[in-house]
Design a protein around this motif. Structure first.
Motif, PDB file in Angstrom:
ATOM      1  N   ARG A 141      11.143  33.042  26.348  1.00  0.00           N
ATOM      2  CA  ARG A 141      12.172  31.938  26.816  1.00  0.00           C
ATOM      3  C   ARG A 141      11.672  31.475  28.307  1.00  0.00           C
ATOM      4  N   ALA A 189      12.607  35.532  20.487  1.00  0.00           N
ATOM      5  CA  ALA A 189      12.355  34.207  21.308  1.00  0.00           C
ATOM      6  C   ALA A 189      11.694  34.528  22.842  1.00  0.00           C
ATOM      7  N   ASN A 206      24.857  30.664  15.904  1.00  0.00           N
ATOM      8  CA  ASN A 206      23.717  29.893  15.758  1.00  0.00           C
ATOM      9  C   ASN A 206      23.530  28.874  14.986  1.00  0.00           C
ATOM     10  N   ARG A 258      16.481  26.723  20.772  1.00  0.00           N
ATOM     11  CA  ARG A 258      15.389  27.479  20.223  1.00  0.00           C
ATOM     12  C   ARG A 258      14.588  27.041  19.257  1.00  0.00           C
ATOM     13  N   ASN A 307      19.116  26.116  16.482  1.00  0.00           N
ATOM     14  CA  ASN A 307      17.895  26.512  16.046  1.00  0.00           C
ATOM     15  C   ASN A 307      17.169  25.378  15.413  1.00  0.00           C
ATOM     16  N   GLY A 320      14.166  28.529  24.364  1.00  0.00           N
ATOM     17  CA  GLY A 320      13.283  29.720  23.753  1.00  0.00           C
ATOM     18  C   GLY A 320      12.503  29.250  22.470  1.00  0.00           C
ATOM     19  N   LYS A 377      23.783  28.608  20.215  1.00  0.00           N
ATOM     20  CA  LYS A 377      22.450  28.547  20.102  1.00  0.00           C
ATOM     21  C   LYS A 377      22.120  27.396  19.083  1.00  0.00           C
TER      22      LYS A 377
END
Length: 329
Positions: free
Chosen positions: A235, A233, A118, A186, A159, A246, A157
Protein backbone atom coordinates in the motif's frame (compact mmCIF):
# COMPACT_ATOMS: atom_id res chain seq x y z
CA UNK A 1 -4.91 -23.95 14.87
CA UNK A 2 -4.19 -24.29 11.15
CA UNK A 3 -0.40 -24.27 11.03
CA UNK A 4 1.89 -25.45 8.24
CA UNK A 5 5.44 -26.79 8.22
CA UNK A 6 6.81 -23.28 7.53
CA UNK A 7 5.25 -21.84 10.67
CA UNK A 8 2.48 -19.92 8.94
CA UNK A 9 -0.87 -19.88 10.71
CA UNK A 10 -4.10 -19.57 8.71
CA UNK A 11 -6.62 -17.21 10.30
CA UNK A 12 -8.35 -16.02 7.10
CA UNK A 13 -10.94 -18.33 5.47
CA UNK A 14 -12.11 -17.74 1.89
CA UNK A 15 -15.45 -19.44 1.20
CA UNK A 16 -16.70 -19.85 -2.36
CA UNK A 17 -20.51 -20.00 -2.33
CA UNK A 18 -21.06 -20.75 -6.01
CA UNK A 19 -19.11 -21.20 -9.23
CA UNK A 20 -21.75 -19.32 -11.23
CA UNK A 21 -21.36 -15.72 -12.36
CA UNK A 22 -23.48 -13.20 -14.28
CA UNK A 23 -20.44 -11.72 -16.03
CA UNK A 24 -18.02 -13.35 -18.48
CA UNK A 25 -14.78 -11.52 -17.75
CA UNK A 26 -12.17 -12.32 -20.38
CA UNK A 27 -9.50 -13.12 -17.77
CA UNK A 28 -11.76 -15.58 -15.95
CA UNK A 29 -14.01 -17.59 -18.25
CA UNK A 30 -15.07 -18.06 -21.88
CA UNK A 31 -18.05 -16.20 -23.34
CA UNK A 32 -20.25 -19.29 -23.27
CA UNK A 33 -19.61 -19.86 -19.57
CA UNK A 34 -18.52 -23.12 -17.97
CA UNK A 35 -19.86 -26.49 -16.95
CA UNK A 36 -21.47 -25.42 -13.67
CA UNK A 37 -21.51 -27.56 -10.55
CA UNK A 38 -24.78 -29.40 -9.95
CA UNK A 39 -26.91 -28.60 -6.90
CA UNK A 40 -25.94 -31.89 -5.29
CA UNK A 41 -22.24 -31.07 -5.75
CA UNK A 42 -22.61 -27.73 -3.96
CA UNK A 43 -22.47 -27.49 -0.21
CA UNK A 44 -25.84 -26.71 1.35
CA UNK A 45 -26.34 -23.64 3.52
CA UNK A 46 -26.24 -25.84 6.63
CA UNK A 47 -23.01 -27.50 5.50
CA UNK A 48 -21.35 -24.15 4.84
CA UNK A 49 -22.34 -22.78 8.24
CA UNK A 50 -21.18 -25.95 9.97
CA UNK A 51 -17.74 -25.81 8.30
CA UNK A 52 -17.32 -22.13 9.09
CA UNK A 53 -18.34 -22.89 12.66
CA UNK A 54 -15.67 -25.59 12.92
CA UNK A 55 -13.09 -23.21 11.46
CA UNK A 56 -13.96 -20.41 13.87
CA UNK A 57 -14.51 -22.35 17.09
CA UNK A 58 -11.88 -25.09 16.70
CA UNK A 59 -9.25 -23.90 14.22
CA UNK A 60 -8.57 -20.25 15.02
CA UNK A 61 -10.20 -18.57 12.00
CA UNK A 62 -10.96 -14.90 12.72
CA UNK A 63 -11.75 -13.58 9.21
CA UNK A 64 -14.25 -15.03 6.71
CA UNK A 65 -14.50 -13.78 3.13
CA UNK A 66 -17.41 -14.95 0.97
CA UNK A 67 -16.48 -15.31 -2.70
CA UNK A 68 -17.59 -17.06 -5.89
CA UNK A 69 -18.15 -17.11 -8.77
CA UNK A 70 -20.54 -14.34 -7.83
CA UNK A 71 -21.66 -14.86 -4.21
CA UNK A 72 -24.71 -12.60 -4.58
CA UNK A 73 -26.18 -15.33 -6.81
CA UNK A 74 -26.37 -17.63 -3.77
CA UNK A 75 -30.06 -17.57 -2.68
CA UNK A 76 -29.27 -18.22 0.99
CA UNK A 77 -26.45 -15.68 1.31
CA UNK A 78 -28.11 -13.31 3.81
CA UNK A 79 -29.08 -16.21 6.05
CA UNK A 80 -25.56 -17.68 5.93
CA UNK A 81 -24.08 -14.33 6.95
CA UNK A 82 -26.59 -13.93 9.78
CA UNK A 83 -25.90 -17.40 11.16
CA UNK A 84 -22.13 -16.92 11.00
CA UNK A 85 -22.47 -13.56 12.76
CA UNK A 86 -23.95 -15.50 15.66
CA UNK A 87 -20.83 -17.63 16.16
CA UNK A 88 -18.70 -17.22 19.27
CA UNK A 89 -16.15 -15.81 18.79
CA UNK A 90 -17.72 -13.75 16.02
CA UNK A 91 -15.53 -13.63 12.90
CA UNK A 92 -15.12 -10.49 10.84
CA UNK A 93 -16.95 -11.08 7.56
CA UNK A 94 -16.50 -9.58 4.13
CA UNK A 95 -17.67 -10.29 0.59
CA UNK A 96 -15.99 -10.13 -2.82
CA UNK A 97 -18.53 -9.35 -5.53
CA UNK A 98 -18.90 -7.91 -9.01
CA UNK A 99 -21.36 -5.45 -7.47
CA UNK A 100 -24.25 -6.01 -9.85
CA UNK A 101 -26.65 -7.17 -7.13
CA UNK A 102 -25.45 -4.91 -4.32
CA UNK A 103 -28.01 -2.15 -4.83
CA UNK A 104 -30.79 -4.50 -3.72
CA UNK A 105 -28.85 -6.50 -1.10
CA UNK A 106 -26.37 -4.15 0.61
CA UNK A 107 -28.70 -3.04 3.41
CA UNK A 108 -29.86 -6.59 4.16
CA UNK A 109 -26.28 -7.89 4.23
CA UNK A 110 -25.23 -5.13 6.63
CA UNK A 111 -28.20 -5.89 8.90
CA UNK A 112 -27.27 -9.60 8.83
CA UNK A 113 -23.77 -8.83 10.09
CA UNK A 114 -21.55 -8.39 7.04
CA UNK A 115 -18.74 -5.95 7.82
CA UNK A 116 -17.53 -4.78 4.42
CA UNK A 117 -17.23 -5.56 0.69
CA UNK A 118 -14.67 -5.77 -2.10
CA UNK A 119 -16.16 -4.88 -5.48
CA UNK A 120 -14.51 -5.78 -8.78
CA UNK A 121 -14.42 -2.90 -11.29
CA UNK A 122 -11.76 -2.75 -13.98
CA UNK A 123 -12.72 0.40 -15.86
CA UNK A 124 -14.63 3.66 -15.69
CA UNK A 125 -15.57 3.40 -19.36
CA UNK A 126 -18.86 1.60 -20.10
CA UNK A 127 -17.70 0.47 -23.54
CA UNK A 128 -14.50 -1.06 -22.14
CA UNK A 129 -16.51 -2.70 -19.35
CA UNK A 130 -18.73 -4.33 -21.95
CA UNK A 131 -15.68 -5.60 -23.85
CA UNK A 132 -14.01 -6.96 -20.71
CA UNK A 133 -17.09 -8.58 -19.14
CA UNK A 134 -19.18 -9.26 -22.26
CA UNK A 135 -22.12 -7.69 -20.43
CA UNK A 136 -23.57 -4.14 -20.44
CA UNK A 137 -23.83 -3.73 -16.64
CA UNK A 138 -21.40 -0.92 -15.84
CA UNK A 139 -24.05 1.37 -14.33
CA UNK A 140 -25.29 -1.47 -12.10
CA UNK A 141 -21.82 -1.88 -10.60
CA UNK A 142 -21.52 1.84 -9.87
CA UNK A 143 -24.97 1.76 -8.23
CA UNK A 144 -23.89 -1.23 -6.16
CA UNK A 145 -20.77 0.56 -4.96
CA UNK A 146 -22.80 3.56 -3.85
CA UNK A 147 -25.30 1.31 -2.07
CA UNK A 148 -22.53 -0.52 -0.21
CA UNK A 149 -21.01 2.75 0.96
CA UNK A 150 -24.40 4.12 2.04
CA UNK A 151 -25.20 0.90 3.93
CA UNK A 152 -21.96 1.16 5.92
CA UNK A 153 -20.16 -1.81 4.37
CA UNK A 154 -16.91 0.08 4.73
CA UNK A 155 -14.16 0.42 3.86
CA UNK A 156 -15.45 -0.33 0.35
CA UNK A 157 -12.51 -1.74 -1.57
CA UNK A 158 -12.42 -1.77 -5.36
CA UNK A 159 -10.43 -4.54 -7.07
CA UNK A 160 -9.05 -3.74 -10.53
CA UNK A 161 -7.21 -5.90 -13.06
CA UNK A 162 -5.45 -4.03 -15.87
CA UNK A 163 -5.36 -5.72 -19.26
CA UNK A 164 -3.02 -4.73 -22.11
CA UNK A 165 -4.72 -2.82 -24.91
CA UNK A 166 -8.01 -2.45 -23.00
CA UNK A 167 -7.70 -0.53 -19.74
CA UNK A 168 -3.96 -0.38 -19.09
CA UNK A 169 -4.02 3.44 -19.41
CA UNK A 170 -6.69 3.95 -16.75
CA UNK A 171 -4.75 3.56 -13.51
CA UNK A 172 -4.43 7.29 -12.65
CA UNK A 173 -8.03 8.00 -13.67
CA UNK A 174 -9.30 5.12 -11.52
CA UNK A 175 -7.34 6.29 -8.50
CA UNK A 176 -8.63 9.86 -8.84
CA UNK A 177 -12.19 8.50 -8.99
CA UNK A 178 -11.67 6.24 -5.96
CA UNK A 179 -10.27 9.13 -3.91
CA UNK A 180 -13.21 11.33 -4.89
CA UNK A 181 -15.78 8.72 -3.80
CA UNK A 182 -13.99 7.43 -0.71
CA UNK A 183 -13.24 3.93 -2.01
CA UNK A 184 -9.95 2.12 -1.42
CA UNK A 185 -8.56 1.03 -4.78
CA UNK A 186 -6.47 -2.12 -5.15
CA UNK A 187 -4.87 -3.16 -8.41
CA UNK A 188 -4.33 -6.91 -8.86
CA UNK A 189 -1.93 -8.44 -11.34
CA UNK A 190 -3.70 -10.74 -13.78
CA UNK A 191 -3.19 -14.30 -12.54
CA UNK A 192 -3.11 -17.63 -14.41
CA UNK A 193 -6.54 -18.77 -13.28
CA UNK A 194 -8.56 -18.34 -16.46
CA UNK A 195 -10.55 -21.31 -17.73
CA UNK A 196 -9.14 -20.83 -21.23
CA UNK A 197 -5.51 -21.04 -20.02
CA UNK A 198 -4.75 -18.00 -22.16
CA UNK A 199 -2.65 -16.14 -19.56
CA UNK A 200 0.81 -15.07 -20.75
CA UNK A 201 3.47 -13.84 -18.36
CA UNK A 202 5.19 -11.64 -20.94
CA UNK A 203 2.05 -9.64 -21.75
CA UNK A 204 0.68 -8.95 -18.26
CA UNK A 205 0.63 -5.52 -16.63
CA UNK A 206 2.97 -5.83 -13.65
CA UNK A 207 2.87 -4.22 -10.22
CA UNK A 208 5.87 -2.14 -11.26
CA UNK A 209 4.03 -0.91 -14.36
CA UNK A 210 1.02 0.08 -12.25
CA UNK A 211 3.02 2.06 -9.68
CA UNK A 212 4.97 3.82 -12.43
CA UNK A 213 1.71 4.83 -14.12
CA UNK A 214 0.18 6.14 -10.88
CA UNK A 215 3.25 8.24 -10.16
CA UNK A 216 2.69 10.24 -13.34
CA UNK A 217 -0.18 11.96 -11.49
CA UNK A 218 0.17 11.24 -7.76
CA UNK A 219 2.81 11.33 -5.06
CA UNK A 220 2.99 7.86 -3.52
CA UNK A 221 4.63 7.11 -0.18
CA UNK A 222 5.14 3.44 0.58
CA UNK A 223 3.85 2.00 3.84
CA UNK A 224 6.31 -0.18 5.70
CA UNK A 225 6.24 -3.97 5.99
CA UNK A 226 5.13 -3.61 9.60
CA UNK A 227 1.95 -1.91 8.37
CA UNK A 228 1.35 -4.60 5.74
CA UNK A 229 1.54 -7.69 7.94
CA UNK A 230 -0.03 -10.65 6.13
CA UNK A 231 -2.11 -8.47 3.77
CA UNK A 232 -1.57 -9.29 0.09
CA UNK A 233 -1.48 -5.66 -1.04
CA UNK A 234 1.50 -3.37 -0.89
CA UNK A 235 0.00 0.00 0.00
CA UNK A 236 0.97 3.57 -0.73
CA UNK A 237 -0.25 6.80 0.88
CA UNK A 238 -1.63 9.05 -1.86
CA UNK A 239 -0.50 12.71 -1.91
CA UNK A 240 0.31 12.69 1.78
CA UNK A 241 -2.93 10.99 2.90
CA UNK A 242 -5.38 10.05 4.16
CA UNK A 243 -6.20 8.04 1.03
CA UNK A 244 -4.30 4.88 0.17
CA UNK A 245 -3.92 2.66 -2.87
CA UNK A 246 -2.87 -0.98 -2.91
CA UNK A 247 -1.15 -3.16 -5.49
CA UNK A 248 -1.29 -6.95 -5.25
CA UNK A 249 1.65 -8.37 -7.20
CA UNK A 250 0.71 -12.02 -6.94
CA UNK A 251 2.94 -12.92 -9.88
CA UNK A 252 5.93 -10.56 -9.74
CA UNK A 253 5.91 -9.73 -6.01
CA UNK A 254 4.52 -12.84 -4.28
CA UNK A 255 3.68 -12.67 -0.59
CA UNK A 256 3.57 -16.41 0.11
CA UNK A 257 5.93 -16.19 3.09
CA UNK A 258 3.24 -14.32 5.06
CA UNK A 259 0.13 -16.06 3.69
CA UNK A 260 -2.54 -16.66 6.34
CA UNK A 261 -5.33 -18.07 4.14
CA UNK A 262 -7.20 -21.31 3.80
CA UNK A 263 -9.82 -21.84 1.09
CA UNK A 264 -13.11 -23.72 0.91
CA UNK A 265 -14.53 -24.34 -2.54
CA UNK A 266 -18.23 -24.31 -3.37
CA UNK A 267 -18.19 -28.11 -3.53
CA UNK A 268 -16.53 -28.58 -0.15
CA UNK A 269 -12.84 -28.97 -0.98
CA UNK A 270 -10.03 -27.41 1.04
CA UNK A 271 -7.36 -25.66 -0.99
CA UNK A 272 -4.19 -24.39 0.65
CA UNK A 273 -3.43 -21.96 -2.21
CA UNK A 274 -5.20 -20.52 -5.26
CA UNK A 275 -2.60 -22.30 -7.39
CA UNK A 276 -2.63 -25.64 -5.58
CA UNK A 277 -2.89 -28.80 -7.64
CA UNK A 278 -4.30 -30.81 -4.71
CA UNK A 279 -7.50 -30.54 -2.67
CA UNK A 280 -8.83 -32.19 0.50
CA UNK A 281 -12.44 -33.38 0.42
CA UNK A 282 -14.49 -32.24 3.42
CA UNK A 283 -17.87 -32.67 1.72
CA UNK A 284 -17.61 -36.45 1.82
CA UNK A 285 -16.72 -36.34 5.50
CA UNK A 286 -19.71 -34.10 6.20
CA UNK A 287 -22.10 -36.34 4.32
CA UNK A 288 -20.80 -39.50 5.96
CA UNK A 289 -21.72 -38.02 9.37
CA UNK A 290 -18.15 -37.43 10.50
CA UNK A 291 -17.98 -35.57 13.83
CA UNK A 292 -16.56 -32.05 14.05
CA UNK A 293 -13.34 -33.40 15.54
CA UNK A 294 -12.66 -35.55 12.47
CA UNK A 295 -13.39 -32.70 10.05
CA UNK A 296 -11.07 -30.43 12.02
CA UNK A 297 -8.37 -33.12 11.87
CA UNK A 298 -8.66 -33.42 8.09
CA UNK A 299 -8.49 -29.64 7.73
CA UNK A 300 -5.38 -29.43 9.92
CA UNK A 301 -3.72 -32.21 7.93
CA UNK A 302 -4.42 -30.40 4.66
CA UNK A 303 -2.92 -27.15 5.90
CA UNK A 304 0.12 -28.91 7.37
CA UNK A 305 1.02 -29.90 3.81
CA UNK A 306 0.85 -26.36 2.41
CA UNK A 307 3.75 -25.60 0.08
CA UNK A 308 6.24 -22.79 0.62
CA UNK A 309 4.99 -20.80 -2.36
CA UNK A 310 2.59 -20.66 -5.28
CA UNK A 311 5.22 -21.83 -7.75
CA UNK A 312 4.54 -18.94 -10.13
CA UNK A 313 8.25 -18.14 -10.28
CA UNK A 314 9.10 -21.70 -11.37
CA UNK A 315 9.49 -22.21 -15.16
CA UNK A 316 7.75 -25.57 -14.66
CA UNK A 317 4.64 -23.93 -13.14
CA UNK A 318 1.40 -25.65 -14.11
CA UNK A 319 -1.86 -23.73 -14.04
CA UNK A 320 -4.59 -25.41 -11.90
CA UNK A 321 -7.18 -27.30 -13.89
CA UNK A 322 -10.01 -25.63 -11.98
CA UNK A 323 -10.69 -22.01 -13.00
CA UNK A 324 -11.00 -19.15 -10.55
CA UNK A 325 -14.79 -19.21 -10.64
CA UNK A 326 -14.81 -22.72 -9.18
CA UNK A 327 -12.24 -22.21 -6.43
CA UNK A 328 -12.96 -18.66 -5.26
CA UNK A 329 -10.88 -15.56 -5.90
Amino acid sequence: MLIDTYGRVATDLRVSLTDRCNLRCTYCMPEEGLQWLTKSDLLSDDEIVRLIGIAVTRLGITEVRFTGGEPLLRPGLVGIVERCAGLTPRPRMSLTTNGIGLKRTAAALKAAGLDRVNVSLDTLRPDVFKTLTRRDRHADVLDGLHAARDAGLTPVKVNTVLMPGLNDDEAPELLAWAVEHGYELRFIEQMPLDAQHGWKRDSMITAGDIVESLRTRFELTAEGESERGSAPAERWVVDGGPHRVGVIGSVTRPFCHACDRTRLTADGQIRTCLFAQEETDLRSALRSQAPDEEIARLWKLAMWGKKAGSGLDDPAFLQPDRPMSAIGG
